[in-house]
Design a protein around this motif. Structure first.
Motif, short mmCIF file in Angstrom:
data_model
loop_
_atom_site.label_atom_id
_atom_site.label_comp_id
_atom_site.label_asym_id
_atom_site.label_seq_id
_atom_site.Cartn_x
_atom_site.Cartn_y
_atom_site.Cartn_z
N LEU B 18 1.07 -1.18 -0.08
CA LEU B 18 0.01 0.15 0.15
C LEU B 18 0.85 1.41 0.03
O LEU B 18 0.71 1.91 -0.98
N THR B 19 2.22 1.43 0.82
CA THR B 19 2.46 1.94 0.55
C THR B 19 4.24 2.35 0.28
O THR B 19 4.44 3.67 -0.11
N GLY B 20 4.32 1.32 -0.28
CA GLY B 20 5.70 0.97 -1.27
C GLY B 20 6.99 1.00 -0.26
O GLY B 20 8.14 1.49 -0.53
N LEU B 21 7.15 1.17 1.37
CA LEU B 21 7.70 1.18 1.75
C LEU B 21 8.15 -0.04 2.15
O LEU B 21 7.12 -0.97 2.19
N SER B 22 9.62 -0.28 2.78
CA SER B 22 10.34 -1.73 3.33
C SER B 22 9.96 -2.28 4.55
O SER B 22 9.58 -1.00 5.01
N LEU B 23 9.92 -2.93 4.56
CA LEU B 23 9.43 -3.87 5.72
C LEU B 23 10.48 -3.53 7.24
O LEU B 23 9.81 -3.53 8.15
N ARG B 24 11.36 -3.03 6.35
CA ARG B 24 12.88 -2.02 7.20
C ARG B 24 12.11 -0.62 8.00
O ARG B 24 12.09 -0.83 9.06
N GLN B 25 11.77 -0.14 6.91
CA GLN B 25 11.69 1.12 7.08
C GLN B 25 9.53 0.72 8.18
O GLN B 25 9.90 2.13 8.41
N ILE B 58 4.92 10.18 6.28
CA ILE B 58 6.49 9.99 6.70
C ILE B 58 7.52 10.07 5.68
O ILE B 58 8.28 10.82 5.23
N ALA B 59 6.98 9.19 4.64
CA ALA B 59 7.33 9.00 3.21
C ALA B 59 7.54 10.29 2.62
O ALA B 59 8.97 10.50 2.58
N ASP B 60 6.65 11.07 2.59
CA ASP B 60 7.17 12.05 1.61
C ASP B 60 7.85 13.47 2.75
O ASP B 60 9.04 13.96 2.08
N LYS B 61 7.65 12.74 3.88
CA LYS B 61 9.03 13.71 4.89
C LYS B 61 9.86 13.68 4.93
O LYS B 61 11.37 14.21 4.62
N ARG B 62 10.15 12.32 4.75
CA ARG B 62 11.56 11.56 4.56
C ARG B 62 11.87 11.86 2.68
O ARG B 62 13.46 11.86 3.29
N GLU B 63 11.57 11.83 2.07
CA GLU B 63 12.25 12.07 0.73
C GLU B 63 12.57 13.27 0.41
O GLU B 63 13.79 14.13 -0.35
N GLU B 64 11.79 14.85 1.55
CA GLU B 64 12.50 15.96 1.88
C GLU B 64 13.82 15.79 3.11
O GLU B 64 14.04 16.95 3.16
N GLY B 65 14.04 15.13 3.05
CA GLY B 65 15.76 15.14 3.53
C GLY B 65 15.05 15.50 5.07
O GLY B 65 16.12 15.37 6.22
N VAL B 66 13.37 15.37 5.89
CA VAL B 66 13.62 15.40 7.73
C VAL B 66 13.53 14.26 8.34
O VAL B 66 13.54 13.18 8.28
N GLN B 67 14.26 14.60 9.62
CA GLN B 67 14.48 13.41 10.18
C GLN B 67 13.75 13.24 10.73
O GLN B 67 12.33 13.77 11.66
N THR B 68 13.20 11.64 11.42
CA THR B 68 12.02 11.06 11.90
C THR B 68 11.43 12.01 13.36
O THR B 68 10.79 11.85 13.75
N TYR B 69 13.00 12.11 14.30
CA TYR B 69 12.53 13.15 15.45
C TYR B 69 11.53 14.36 14.53
O TYR B 69 10.48 14.38 15.49
N GLU B 70 12.31 15.00 13.70
CA GLU B 70 10.97 16.34 13.37
C GLU B 70 9.62 15.65 13.11
O GLU B 70 8.80 16.72 13.47
#
Lengths: 100, 100
Positions: B18-25, B58-70
DNA sequence: CGTGTAAGGAATTCTGACACG
DNA sequence: CGTGTAAGGAATTCTGACACG
């Protein structure tokens, strides 16, 4: 229309927990064409919340002793009801749009 | 409130599709406390459609380089927004009930 | 920090079939 | 007809860890 309710994402084990029906029963009701799960590439069945609701209805009917063949007819006619309703609503909307 | 959107019934493999994210992610974002899947008795993770939506954000933010904490902070404040909104709506309803 | 990967074990799901009734 | 069960195989999911950067 293609909301969460109809998205096929639930595996059979979860459907079992949600409905209390055995895996055998869930698969059998598919064989009798009462429900229509999707299949993943690998072949595992995926159900929607809508399927779960239908299974709950089936369980009720079965407890009353209704056979799967009868249940299928009931489900189909109730679906026909929904389709008719949708068509009528479409007509109504068209009508009011014309007189808006 | 406890609608189909929030019911935890989707397994991680389906979330991956559904998201395209890996299980790890997906597992990592849980470790960072961005999502809250439930666990079955056996220990497998179960997600809701709501979780899937969050993962997409989250995926969108990560692509922008935003860290998980933010991202976590963002998610929490947007949730705070929803809570405030609900409280306000409750107040409004009470108000109009009094003047009905 | 965020993500990939190999590792080994445990539980899931699938199909076709035999059983009972 | 409707459902249980044992059978064997294939894919899923889990955790902890090493790797890279």
């Amino acid at each position: 229309m293609s909301s969460y309710k109809h998205k096929k994402v639930i595996s059979i084990g979860t459907v079992n927990e949600l409905t209390g029906l055995s895996l055998r029963q869930i698969r059998y009701y598919e064989e009798r064409i009462l429900i229509y799960p999707e299949r993943t590439k690998r072949g595992t069945r995926k159900y929607s919340f809508s399927d779960v609701e239908t299974l709950l209805q089936i369980a009720d009917k079965r407890e009353e002793g209704v056979q799967t063949y009868e249940i299928r007819k009931d489900l189909q006619s109730s679906n026909k009801g929904k389709v008719m309703e949708r068509m009528l609503r479409g007509q109504l909307n068209a009508h009011f749009r014309m007189n808006k």
